[in-house]
Design a protein around this motif. Structure first.
Motif, PDB file in Angstrom:
ATOM      1  N   SER A 157       8.965   0.785  -9.334  1.00  0.00           N
ATOM      2  CA  SER A 157       8.457  -0.006  -8.202  1.00  0.00           C
ATOM      3  C   SER A 157       7.582   0.844  -7.285  1.00  0.00           C
ATOM      4  CB  SER A 157       9.633  -0.589  -7.421  1.00  0.00           C
ATOM      5  OG  SER A 157      10.404  -1.449  -8.230  1.00  0.00           O
ATOM      6  N   GLN A 158       7.990   2.103  -7.058  1.00  0.00           N
ATOM      7  CA  GLN A 158       7.165   2.978  -6.232  1.00  0.00           C
ATOM      8  C   GLN A 158       5.821   3.261  -6.902  1.00  0.00           C
ATOM      9  OE1 GLN A 158       9.662   6.377  -5.623  1.00  0.00           O
ATOM     10  NE2 GLN A 158      10.950   5.366  -4.067  1.00  0.00           N
ATOM     11  N   ASP A 159       5.834   3.405  -8.225  1.00  0.00           N
ATOM     12  CA  ASP A 159       4.575   3.613  -8.943  1.00  0.00           C
ATOM     13  C   ASP A 159       3.640   2.423  -8.779  1.00  0.00           C
ATOM     14  OD1 ASP A 159       5.544   6.036  -9.767  1.00  0.00           O
ATOM     15  OD2 ASP A 159       6.158   5.344 -11.767  1.00  0.00           O
ATOM     16  N   VAL A 160       4.201   1.222  -8.864  1.00  0.00           N
ATOM     17  CA  VAL A 160       3.378   0.021  -8.694  1.00  0.00           C
ATOM     18  C   VAL A 160       2.841  -0.070  -7.272  1.00  0.00           C
ATOM     19  CG1 VAL A 160       3.424  -2.503  -8.737  1.00  0.00           C
ATOM     20  CG2 VAL A 160       4.565  -1.218 -10.534  1.00  0.00           C
ATOM     21  N   GLN A 161       3.698   0.272  -6.276  1.00  0.00           N
ATOM     22  CA  GLN A 161       3.249   0.232  -4.888  1.00  0.00           C
ATOM     23  C   GLN A 161       2.133   1.249  -4.656  1.00  0.00           C
ATOM     24  OE1 GLN A 161       4.400  -1.988  -2.599  1.00  0.00           O
ATOM     25  NE2 GLN A 161       2.839  -1.202  -1.189  1.00  0.00           N
ATOM     26  N   THR A 162       2.292   2.425  -5.234  1.00  0.00           N
ATOM     27  CA  THR A 162       1.237   3.437  -5.111  1.00  0.00           C
ATOM     28  C   THR A 162      -0.054   2.954  -5.768  1.00  0.00           C
ATOM     29  OG1 THR A 162       2.921   5.176  -5.139  1.00  0.00           O
ATOM     30  CG2 THR A 162       0.648   5.819  -5.634  1.00  0.00           C
ATOM     31  N   ARG A 163       0.098   2.284  -6.881  1.00  0.00           N
ATOM     32  CA  ARG A 163      -1.079   1.797  -7.609  1.00  0.00           C
ATOM     33  C   ARG A 163      -1.845   0.764  -6.790  1.00  0.00           C
ATOM     34  NH1 ARG A 163      -0.735  -0.444 -13.833  1.00  0.00           N
ATOM     35  NH2 ARG A 163      -2.983  -0.880 -14.135  1.00  0.00           N
ATOM     36  N   VAL A 164      -1.126  -0.170  -6.163  1.00  0.00           N
ATOM     37  CA  VAL A 164      -1.815  -1.196  -5.388  1.00  0.00           C
ATOM     38  C   VAL A 164      -2.381  -0.604  -4.103  1.00  0.00           C
ATOM     39  CG1 VAL A 164       0.194  -2.026  -4.070  1.00  0.00           C
ATOM     40  CG2 VAL A 164      -1.649  -3.609  -4.601  1.00  0.00           C
ATOM     41  N   GLU A 165      -1.731   0.427  -3.546  1.00  0.00           N
ATOM     42  CA  GLU A 165      -2.275   1.064  -2.351  1.00  0.00           C
ATOM     43  C   GLU A 165      -3.564   1.808  -2.676  1.00  0.00           C
ATOM     44  OE1 GLU A 165       0.870   3.441  -0.854  1.00  0.00           O
ATOM     45  OE2 GLU A 165       1.979   1.748   0.021  1.00  0.00           O
ATOM     46  N   LEU A 166      -3.626   2.406  -3.862  1.00  0.00           N
ATOM     47  CA  LEU A 166      -4.867   3.061  -4.270  1.00  0.00           C
ATOM     48  C   LEU A 166      -6.012   2.045  -4.384  1.00  0.00           C
ATOM     49  CD1 LEU A 166      -3.608   5.614  -6.952  1.00  0.00           C
ATOM     50  CD2 LEU A 166      -4.504   6.122  -4.672  1.00  0.00           C
ATOM     51  N   LYS A 167      -5.710   0.917  -4.929  1.00  0.00           N
ATOM     52  CA  LYS A 167      -6.737  -0.126  -5.048  1.00  0.00           C
ATOM     53  C   LYS A 167      -7.147  -0.623  -3.669  1.00  0.00           C
ATOM     54  CE  LYS A 167      -4.834  -1.642  -9.497  1.00  0.00           C
ATOM     55  NZ  LYS A 167      -5.906  -1.107 -10.339  1.00  0.00           N
ATOM     56  N   ALA A 168      -6.167  -0.775  -2.765  1.00  0.00           N
ATOM     57  CA  ALA A 168      -6.493  -1.205  -1.407  1.00  0.00           C
ATOM     58  C   ALA A 168      -7.357  -0.155  -0.702  1.00  0.00           C
ATOM     59  CB  ALA A 168      -5.214  -1.461  -0.623  1.00  0.00           C
ATOM     60  N   GLN A 169      -7.073   1.138  -0.946  1.00  0.00           N
ATOM     61  CA  GLN A 169      -7.894   2.186  -0.344  1.00  0.00           C
ATOM     62  C   GLN A 169      -9.330   2.111  -0.847  1.00  0.00           C
ATOM     63  OE1 GLN A 169      -6.008   5.937  -1.052  1.00  0.00           O
ATOM     64  NE2 GLN A 169      -4.281   5.533   0.359  1.00  0.00           N
ATOM     65  N   VAL A 202       2.610  -5.487  -2.652  1.00  0.00           N
ATOM     66  CA  VAL A 202       1.603  -5.983  -1.708  1.00  0.00           C
ATOM     67  C   VAL A 202       1.150  -4.812  -0.846  1.00  0.00           C
ATOM     68  CG1 VAL A 202       1.110  -7.612   0.147  1.00  0.00           C
ATOM     69  CG2 VAL A 202       2.684  -8.250  -1.692  1.00  0.00           C
ATOM     70  N   ALA A 203      -0.151  -4.758  -0.559  1.00  0.00           N
ATOM     71  CA  ALA A 203      -0.701  -3.725   0.316  1.00  0.00           C
ATOM     72  C   ALA A 203      -1.614  -4.407   1.343  1.00  0.00           C
ATOM     73  CB  ALA A 203      -1.461  -2.673  -0.488  1.00  0.00           C
ATOM     74  N   PRO A 204      -1.436  -4.108   2.645  1.00  0.00           N
ATOM     75  CA  PRO A 204      -2.318  -4.699   3.660  1.00  0.00           C
ATOM     76  C   PRO A 204      -3.691  -4.026   3.650  1.00  0.00           C
ATOM     77  CG  PRO A 204      -0.746  -3.213   4.683  1.00  0.00           C
ATOM     78  CD  PRO A 204      -0.384  -3.271   3.231  1.00  0.00           C
ATOM     79  N   LEU A 205      -4.663  -4.743   4.199  1.00  0.00           N
ATOM     80  CA  LEU A 205      -6.049  -4.270   4.171  1.00  0.00           C
ATOM     81  C   LEU A 205      -6.753  -4.840   5.386  1.00  0.00           C
ATOM     82  CD1 LEU A 205      -8.111  -2.687   2.368  1.00  0.00           C
ATOM     83  CD2 LEU A 205      -8.689  -4.874   1.333  1.00  0.00           C
TER      84      LEU A 205
END
Length: 526
Positions: free
Chosen positions: A54-66, A218-221
């Motif tokens: 789950s942390q890997d997925v969260q990191t992945r979506v945060e990278l995309k949001a960045q 989910v990642a905010p933007l």
């Protein structure tokens, strides 16, 4: 008290289990604590692995949001720099095509732009691009961002410190989709950009299924005004991870299965074969046909011999019981036969006295008593006839015979009275049949004495376990005047008989109808 009852019930259920099942439960319960400790350790490792995924997925979506954030930030920076440059140039020296082309070349992804350079109207704009009016409305923030209605563009606008529009732009969905994909990673995932009202699907390649574990993040933007949502399949367990997780359970099941197999082969199967032999035994057999036992347990062979002795004893007792039941049946039939004969003798004596009486009232009294004795005799005769099948008294035969006797013994004034029957083939107990016979006799006799021209008797189905008995006659109507003493006695007798039947009688004096529900035990299907 309830706790003791529950404990006794559990002990009773456990005692009913077979030996193999008991051994399986006992051994399983003994090994369960060890298996539980090992399983908890394995589950903890699996939980840590799942948390890591789950942390890997969260990191992945945060990278995309960045990546999206950097794209928007770069667009805002370059647009403000271009506005400042255009504002310093004179109106004649501004080349919008060059400005827009340079602005596009400086972006991470291509897009469409419009610049205002401090003016109220667009100064330079990409060909065919006109920003939405609601996007250009200042709402207290230096920037605005939203998804287009067709979900194909990500639109944004920039404002200065005084709330004046500086510029606006649009980024295409395919470009954003390519931007958010990191090369070398698994491309089968869903990625959606939302602004609270609208959604833009950037990637739709994830296929969910019953055996697929879905991980979402989910990642905010843009200060929380946009949200980037991802859904993809979790990294599957390796074989070693699965084996380490399931090994305690497999060891627990394997140990219990070995003991169950031994008990089943040496104890349970020989007992089952003995059980089938006992179940196949039928009265009259010479003895049990026990299979040859190959079990090393001498107790099972001794048990088979004991069963053989018991079956021979049971056969002897069954023969004695059958003889006793046959004697009892003959005795009961003889009793009913003698009661019926005695009642017929009493009815004949009453008939002789009635014929010899010189007074009509005395003769009518003898005839009335004779009808009731006949009714009781009819009940015993029908009960005697149905004794073999033990279904009770046939109400159809009872009422039919009873009405025939009433017509035969009717007074001279009622010889022309018609009696119609519509009776379904119900059966009732002897007590109910006696009350029904007396009730029918009372009502029909009353109709005879009161000048009735016809009587209709019906018996039809009612609620479950009941049938509805109804008698209808013109003599039962309210306008018919009859002897007051006779009517009073008739009412009391009918009410008393309905109480014996445990049912309230319904009197419809307008139509001359009496009806009530009676208990029945069976119905002969036609």
């Amino acid at each position: 008290m309830n706790r003791e009852t529950e404990k006794s019930a559990r002990a009773s259920r456990f005692s009913e289990l077979s030996t193999g099942q008991k051994m399986l439960l006992i051994l399983s319960a003994g090994l369960l604590p060890l298996a539980a400790l090992a399983m908890l350790a394995s589950l903890q490792n699996a939980r840590e692995d799942a948390q890591r995924r789950s942390q890997d997925v969260q990191t992945r979506v945060e990278l995309k949001a960045q990546r999206l954030y950097w794209t928007l930030s770069r667009a805002a920076f370059t647009m403000r720099a271009a506005n400042a440059t255009l504002a310093e140039l004179s109106a004649g020296s501004v080349n919008c095509d060059t400005a827009i082309r340079r602005l596009s070349d400086m972006q991470i992804v291509p897009g469409r732009y419009v610049l205002y350079a401090g003016q109220d109207r667009p100064l330079c704009a990409s060909p065919g691009f006109t920003p939405s009016p609601d996007l250009l409305q200042y709402k207290g923030q230096r920037s605005a961002v939203r998804i287009s209605d067709d979900a194909q563009w990500l639109s944004f606008a920039l404002f200065d410190a005084e709330g004046r529009i500086e510029g606006a732009g649009q980024l295409a969905r395919p470009a954003l989709s390519d931007l958010t994909y990191i090369p070398g990673t698994n491309p089968t995932f869903d990625l959606t950009l939302t602004d609270g009202q609208r959604s833009m699907v950037l990637r739709d390649q994830f296929k969910d299924g019953p055996l697929v574990q879905t991980v979402r993040a989910v990642a905010p933007l843009a200060g929380g005004r946009l949200q980037l949502r991802i859904a993809l399949a979790a990294t599957p367990l390796t074989f070693s991870e699965f084996l380490m997780t399931a090994l305690p359970l497999l060891m627990w099941l394997f140990s219990a299965a070995i003991v169950w197999f031994i008990v089943d082969r040496l104890l349970v199967r020989p007992l089952k074969r003995m059980q089938y032999a006992v179940a196949a035994y039928r009265p009259g057999d010479e003895g049990l046909d026990l299979p040859r036992s190959r079990t090393p347990a001498n107790e099972i062979r001794e048990l088979g011999a004991a069963f053989d002795r018991v079956t021979r004893t049971i056969a002897s007792h069954e023969a004695e019981l059958e003889a006793a039941v046959e004697r009892q049946t003959r005795l009961v039939r003889e009793v009913h036969h003698r009661v019926k004969n005695n009642l017929q003798v009493v009815a004949s004596l009453l008939n002789l006295h009635a014929r010899g009486a010189t007074n009509e009232e005395v003769s009518a009294a003898y005839a009335s008593i004779q009808r009731r004795v006949d009714a009781l005799a009819v009940v015993h005769r029908n009960h005697y006839a149905e004794l073999e099948e033990n279904r009770g008294v046939s109400l159809r035969s009872l009422i039919s015979e009873l009405c025939a006797n009433l017509r035969a013994t009717a007074p001279q004034t009622a010889t022309g009275m018609a009696i119609r029957l519509d009776v379904e083939p119900y059966y009732a107990t002897q007590d109910v049949a006696v009350s029904v016979a007396f009730l029918v006799t009372e009502i029909i006799e009353y109709a005879m004495f009161c000048g009735g021209k016809s009587v209709t008797v019906t018996l039809a189905g009612g609620d479950k376990g009941t049938a509805r008995l109804a008698l209808e006659s013109d003599a039962l109507k309210a306008e018919v005047k009859c002897d007051e003493a006779l009517t009073d006695r008739f009412t009391r007798i009918v009410t008393g008989l309905s109480r014996q039947l445990r049912s309230a009688i319904e009197r419809d004096e307008e139509n001359g109808r009496y009806a009530l529900d009676i208990a029945v035990v069976d119905k002969l299907e036609r």
